[in-house]
Design a protein around this motif. Structure first.
Motif, PDB file in Angstrom:
ATOM      1  N   LEU A   1       0.810  -1.222   0.000  1.00 15.01           N
ATOM      2  CA  LEU A   1       0.000   0.000   0.000  1.00 15.01           C
ATOM      3  C   LEU A   1       0.843   1.271   0.000  1.00 15.01           C
ATOM      4  O   LEU A   1       0.292   2.366  -0.130  1.00 15.01           O
ATOM      5  CB  LEU A   1      -0.938   0.002   1.213  1.00 15.01           C
ATOM      6  CG  LEU A   1      -1.961  -1.135   1.267  1.00 15.01           C
ATOM      7  CD1 LEU A   1      -2.778  -1.058   2.547  1.00 15.01           C
ATOM      8  CD2 LEU A   1      -2.868  -1.117   0.054  1.00 15.01           C
ATOM      9  N   ASP A   2       2.136   1.132   0.141  1.00 14.61           N
ATOM     10  CA  ASP A   2       3.036   2.284   0.062  1.00 14.61           C
ATOM     11  C   ASP A   2       2.965   2.857  -1.348  1.00 14.61           C
ATOM     12  O   ASP A   2       3.099   2.125  -2.328  1.00 14.61           O
ATOM     13  CB  ASP A   2       4.461   1.825   0.376  1.00 14.61           C
ATOM     14  CG  ASP A   2       5.444   2.986   0.486  1.00 14.61           C
ATOM     15  OD1 ASP A   2       5.221   4.032  -0.162  1.00 14.61           O
ATOM     16  OD2 ASP A   2       6.431   2.838   1.214  1.00 14.61           O
ATOM     17  N   PRO A   3       2.740   4.178  -1.477  1.00 15.89           N
ATOM     18  CA  PRO A   3       2.672   4.782  -2.818  1.00 15.89           C
ATOM     19  C   PRO A   3       3.902   4.521  -3.673  1.00 15.89           C
ATOM     20  O   PRO A   3       3.819   4.585  -4.908  1.00 15.89           O
ATOM     21  CB  PRO A   3       2.509   6.273  -2.514  1.00 15.89           C
ATOM     22  CG  PRO A   3       1.869   6.316  -1.174  1.00 15.89           C
ATOM     23  CD  PRO A   3       2.449   5.157  -0.417  1.00 15.89           C
ATOM     24  N   GLU A   4       5.043   4.229  -3.039  1.00 10.70           N
ATOM     25  CA  GLU A   4       6.267   3.989  -3.785  1.00 10.70           C
ATOM     26  C   GLU A   4       6.546   2.504  -4.019  1.00 10.70           C
ATOM     27  O   GLU A   4       7.597   2.151  -4.566  1.00 10.70           O
ATOM     28  CB  GLU A   4       7.446   4.628  -3.048  1.00 10.70           C
ATOM     29  CG  GLU A   4       7.330   6.143  -2.942  1.00 10.70           C
ATOM     30  CD  GLU A   4       8.483   6.773  -2.188  1.00 10.70           C
ATOM     31  OE1 GLU A   4       9.364   6.020  -1.709  1.00 10.70           O
ATOM     32  OE2 GLU A   4       8.506   8.010  -2.067  1.00 10.70           O
ATOM     33  N   SER A   5       5.613   1.635  -3.640  1.00  8.03           N
ATOM     34  CA  SER A   5       5.816   0.196  -3.828  1.00  8.03           C
ATOM     35  C   SER A   5       5.716  -0.183  -5.301  1.00  8.03           C
ATOM     36  O   SER A   5       5.067   0.511  -6.095  1.00  8.03           O
ATOM     37  CB  SER A   5       4.784  -0.603  -3.022  1.00  8.03           C
ATOM     38  OG  SER A   5       3.487  -0.456  -3.594  1.00  8.03           O
ATOM     39  N   ASP A   6       6.343  -1.273  -5.657  1.00 10.61           N
ATOM     40  CA  ASP A   6       6.273  -1.753  -7.038  1.00 10.61           C
ATOM     41  C   ASP A   6       4.835  -2.107  -7.412  1.00 10.61           C
ATOM     42  O   ASP A   6       4.415  -1.905  -8.554  1.00 10.61           O
ATOM     43  CB  ASP A   6       7.181  -2.976  -7.208  1.00 10.61           C
ATOM     44  CG  ASP A   6       7.126  -3.552  -8.614  1.00 10.61           C
ATOM     45  OD1 ASP A   6       7.646  -2.901  -9.539  1.00 10.61           O
ATOM     46  OD2 ASP A   6       6.550  -4.648  -8.783  1.00 10.61           O
ATOM     47  N   PHE A   7       4.095  -2.620  -6.450  1.00 14.06           N
ATOM     48  CA  PHE A   7       2.718  -3.015  -6.715  1.00 14.06           C
ATOM     49  C   PHE A   7       1.889  -1.812  -7.156  1.00 14.06           C
ATOM     50  O   PHE A   7       1.137  -1.899  -8.139  1.00 14.06           O
ATOM     51  CB  PHE A   7       2.097  -3.642  -5.466  1.00 14.06           C
ATOM     52  CG  PHE A   7       0.651  -4.017  -5.627  1.00 14.06           C
ATOM     53  CD1 PHE A   7       0.279  -5.153  -6.340  1.00 14.06           C
ATOM     54  CD2 PHE A   7      -0.353  -3.216  -5.085  1.00 14.06           C
ATOM     55  CE1 PHE A   7      -1.063  -5.488  -6.507  1.00 14.06           C
ATOM     56  CE2 PHE A   7      -1.695  -3.546  -5.246  1.00 14.06           C
ATOM     57  CZ  PHE A   7      -2.048  -4.684  -5.956  1.00 14.06           C
ATOM     58  N   ILE A   8       2.001  -0.684  -6.455  1.00 12.23           N
ATOM     59  CA  ILE A   8       1.224   0.506  -6.804  1.00 12.23           C
ATOM     60  C   ILE A   8       1.768   1.167  -8.057  1.00 12.23           C
ATOM     61  O   ILE A   8       1.018   1.466  -9.005  1.00 12.23           O
ATOM     62  CB  ILE A   8       1.212   1.518  -5.638  1.00 12.23           C
ATOM     63  CG1 ILE A   8       0.456   0.944  -4.421  1.00 12.23           C
ATOM     64  CG2 ILE A   8       0.585   2.842  -6.076  1.00 12.23           C
ATOM     65  CD1 ILE A   8      -1.027   0.725  -4.620  1.00 12.23           C
TER      66      ILE A   8
ATOM     67  N   ASN B   1       3.703   0.190 -10.516  1.00 13.53           N
ATOM     68  CA  ASN B   1       3.759  -0.541 -11.777  1.00 13.53           C
ATOM     69  C   ASN B   1       2.495  -1.355 -12.046  1.00 13.53           C
ATOM     70  O   ASN B   1       1.798  -1.131 -13.025  1.00 13.53           O
ATOM     71  CB  ASN B   1       4.997  -1.442 -11.813  1.00 13.53           C
ATOM     72  CG  ASN B   1       6.287  -0.641 -11.793  1.00 13.53           C
ATOM     73  OD1 ASN B   1       6.418   0.335 -12.514  1.00 13.53           O
ATOM     74  ND2 ASN B   1       7.227  -1.039 -10.967  1.00 13.53           N
ATOM     75  N   TYR B   2       2.183  -2.282 -11.139  1.00 13.85           N
ATOM     76  CA  TYR B   2       1.069  -3.198 -11.399  1.00 13.85           C
ATOM     77  C   TYR B   2      -0.268  -2.466 -11.499  1.00 13.85           C
ATOM     78  O   TYR B   2      -1.009  -2.631 -12.477  1.00 13.85           O
ATOM     79  CB  TYR B   2       0.998  -4.267 -10.308  1.00 13.85           C
ATOM     80  CG  TYR B   2      -0.044  -5.322 -10.585  1.00 13.85           C
ATOM     81  CD1 TYR B   2       0.259  -6.440 -11.351  1.00 13.85           C
ATOM     82  CD2 TYR B   2      -1.342  -5.193 -10.095  1.00 13.85           C
ATOM     83  CE1 TYR B   2      -0.699  -7.403 -11.627  1.00 13.85           C
ATOM     84  CE2 TYR B   2      -2.303  -6.146 -10.358  1.00 13.85           C
ATOM     85  CZ  TYR B   2      -1.973  -7.251 -11.128  1.00 13.85           C
ATOM     86  OH  TYR B   2      -2.939  -8.191 -11.400  1.00 13.85           O
TER      87      TYR B   2
ATOM     88  N   VAL C   1      -0.942   0.835 -11.780  1.00 16.48           N
ATOM     89  CA  VAL C   1      -0.953   1.881 -12.805  1.00 16.48           C
ATOM     90  C   VAL C   1      -1.152   1.287 -14.197  1.00 16.48           C
ATOM     91  O   VAL C   1      -1.957   1.786 -14.993  1.00 16.48           O
ATOM     92  CB  VAL C   1       0.350   2.703 -12.746  1.00 16.48           C
ATOM     93  CG1 VAL C   1       0.448   3.633 -13.949  1.00 16.48           C
ATOM     94  CG2 VAL C   1       0.404   3.516 -11.454  1.00 16.48           C
ATOM     95  N   SER C   2      -0.443   0.197 -14.499  1.00 12.40           N
ATOM     96  CA  SER C   2      -0.585  -0.421 -15.822  1.00 12.40           C
ATOM     97  C   SER C   2      -1.935  -1.116 -15.976  1.00 12.40           C
ATOM     98  O   SER C   2      -2.533  -1.097 -17.055  1.00 12.40           O
ATOM     99  CB  SER C   2       0.550  -1.419 -16.074  1.00 12.40           C
ATOM    100  OG  SER C   2       0.500  -2.488 -15.142  1.00 12.40           O
ATOM    101  N   SER C   3      -2.429  -1.706 -14.901  1.00 12.92           N
ATOM    102  CA  SER C   3      -3.705  -2.433 -14.964  1.00 12.92           C
ATOM    103  C   SER C   3      -4.869  -1.506 -15.272  1.00 12.92           C
ATOM    104  O   SER C   3      -5.790  -1.859 -16.019  1.00 12.92           O
ATOM    105  CB  SER C   3      -3.970  -3.170 -13.650  1.00 12.92           C
ATOM    106  OG  SER C   3      -2.991  -4.162 -13.412  1.00 12.92           O
ATOM    107  N   LEU C   4      -4.855  -0.304 -14.689  1.00 14.16           N
ATOM    108  CA  LEU C   4      -5.949   0.628 -14.910  1.00 14.16           C
ATOM    109  C   LEU C   4      -6.030   1.092 -16.360  1.00 14.16           C
ATOM    110  O   LEU C   4      -7.082   1.540 -16.822  1.00 14.16           O
ATOM    111  CB  LEU C   4      -5.808   1.842 -13.987  1.00 14.16           C
ATOM    112  CG  LEU C   4      -6.074   1.586 -12.499  1.00 14.16           C
ATOM    113  CD1 LEU C   4      -5.833   2.842 -11.684  1.00 14.16           C
ATOM    114  CD2 LEU C   4      -7.483   1.077 -12.266  1.00 14.16           C
ATOM    115  N   LYS C   5      -4.936   0.978 -17.100  1.00 16.59           N
ATOM    116  CA  LYS C   5      -4.941   1.352 -18.509  1.00 16.59           C
ATOM    117  C   LYS C   5      -5.557   0.264 -19.380  1.00 16.59           C
ATOM    118  O   LYS C   5      -5.978   0.527 -20.506  1.00 16.59           O
ATOM    119  CB  LYS C   5      -3.506   1.595 -18.996  1.00 16.59           C
ATOM    120  CG  LYS C   5      -2.780   2.735 -18.330  1.00 16.59           C
ATOM    121  CD  LYS C   5      -1.348   2.812 -18.865  1.00 16.59           C
ATOM    122  CE  LYS C   5      -0.537   3.878 -18.158  1.00 16.59           C
ATOM    123  NZ  LYS C   5       0.872   3.927 -18.646  1.00 16.59           N
TER     124      LYS C   5
END
Length: 447
Positions: free
Chosen positions: A297-304, A306-307, A309-313
């Motif tokens: 849940l950290d705004p700087e995590s790879d999950f937020i 990359n994963y 951000v790309s998924s919402l597109k």
């Protein structure tokens, strides 16, 4: 005399003709072919065929499972208030028609970080009334242990992707074959739902013929939770928090200590007295402390970054993001007696908004700014944004808040969820009267 006699004889002939006609009708309907036809018509409505296709079997099984719920037909009238509103607009005979067969409707609810499935009880009660034929399940696979408050839940320990795997397995086990599924996630549960849809949609369709129709999120940190940034910057947090600590303690004794713990779940006193040490130790703990669900849940995590951000597109199903907004401490508690001045209250609200959202004017739900709940600034597709004012993220802001304002117990939030589901499963159609028009004859409704 003669006219009267003629009229009498006329009535006698009409009477005799009526008897003959009725007798002939009875005789003609007593034959085998006619009686068989009537019996067949009577039985056709009461007896199901012996050979059933799989969808029909599913419908019968699902109906049996739902026998404790109130019944509705596939089509039903709008509420009286809706009918009156539509009648004012000149629209009549509006019917609610299922776009998705009711026995195929399914709703899955995913709770947030360190929460439990029963958080959805108030919402489920409303959904069962509105969608009585739907399968409604609040997933339990990452529930917090309610018997051991000190134990870490799987929603904290496991990464969000690992949690999604468990959710997928639970959906397979609990949702009927061939269902059309809507995912409803609160907070971290919304991100878990995103992973379920993205990673397991094809498998659910292939293995169970389950189709994901929509994702609804409530207070979900699409851009991460900015509150976690304070763990790395405890000194800066302390400088701002000192401005409001005295005011918080006037609202309730030692309330500032409780609110500090709301920001720093681990060792809040260390963050207060030794911020430099805390700032260096916290990232290591986040990385190696078996709290992957929190670290994601950290705004700087790879999950937020990359994963998500790309998924919402790339999403192919609609997302409805509901954001709670409550920015005034005086609205949080039943026992708030305004023991502070209006100026102090304003300073409290402004400073707290800055701590939560990064600027004094940010709208938030006492935990997450609207900017992250609405994925503002990110490239999104099929993304609908809704704000609900007067509701906060959870049932506590350090201490318990007053009844009915937490997002999962708030009537306005639940109504927005219900409306979104309604739009996916149903449509409203106007039944028009057919009119027969013949040349030289006044138009009349067809019989």
């Amino acid at each position: 005399m003669y006219p009267t006699t003629g009229l009498y004889e006329c009535f006698i002939w009409i009477y005799r003709f009526s008897l003959v006609f009725c007798f002939s009708l009875i005789v003609s309907c007593s034959g085998k072919s006619c009686s068989d036809k009537h019996k067949k018509d009577e039985l056709s409505a009461a007896v199901e065929p012996m050979v059933l296709d799989p969808p029909v079997l599913l419908e019968k099984e699902h109906t049996a499972q739902q026998n404790n719920k109130s019944k509705r037909t596939d089509e039903q009238n709008l509420d009286v208030s809706d009918e009156l509103e539509l009648s004012r607009k000149g629209v009549k005979n509006i019917k609610r028609v299922a776009k998705v067969a009711e026995y195929k409707q399914a709703i899955v609810l995913l709770h947030g970080l360190a929460r439990i499935s029963s958080d959805f009880n108030a919402m489920i009660a409303i959904l069962e009334k509105r969608f009585p034929h739907a399968t409604i399940v609040a997933l339990k696979s990452v529930n917090k242990d309610s018997n051991n408050q000190k134990s870490a839940s799987l929603s904290s320990k496991l990464s969000i992707k690992q949690q999604a795997r468990l959710a997928y397995e639970e959906i397979k086990a609990k949702i009927p074959f061939g269902s059309h599924l809507i995912l409803v996630g609160h907070s971290q549960g919304g991100l878990r739902a995103l992973v379920v849809a993205k990673e397991y949609e094809a498998r659910l369709k292939r293995e169970c013929a389950i189709t994901i129709e929509q994702l609804i999120t409530i207070g979900t940190p699409w851009k991460g939770a900015p509150i976690f940034q304070h763990i790395k910057r405890a000194k800066t947090f302390n400088e701002k928090f000192r401005k409001i600590a005295i005011t918080l303690d006037k609202i309730q004794p030692n309330y500032s200590k409780t609110v500090r713990g709301y920001f720093f779940k681990k060792a809040p006193e260390l963050a207060k007295h030794h911020p430099k040490v805390y700032g260096k130790a916290a990232p290591l703990f986040m990385k190696f402390g078996q709290i992957d669900g929190i670290a994601d849940l950290d705004p700087e995590s790879d999950f937020i970054r990359n994963y998500v951000v790309s998924s919402l597109k790339e999403v192919d199903w609609p997302i409805t993001a509901i954001a709670g907004v409550l920015t005034d401490f005086s609205e949080l508690f039943d026992t708030f007696q305004y023991p502070i001045s209006a100026k102090a209250l304003t300073e409290l609200n402004v400073t707290y908004a800055e701590l939560i959202g990064g600027n004094p004017n940010s709208e938030h739900d006492m935990l997450l700014p609207v900017a992250t709940q609405h994925a503002e600034g990110l490239v999104t597709r099929n993304f609908k944004r809704i704000k609900v004012y007067g509701t906060c993220h959870g049932n506590k802001v350090g201490v318990s808040v007053k009844r009915g304002i937490s997002e999962l117990n708030n009537k306005a939030v639940i109504e927005k969820v219900t409306e979104s589901i309604e739009e996916t499963f149903y449509e409203y159609k106007e039944e028009k009267e057919e009119v027969v028009v013949e040349q030289g004859v006044e138009a009349t409704p067809a019989a």
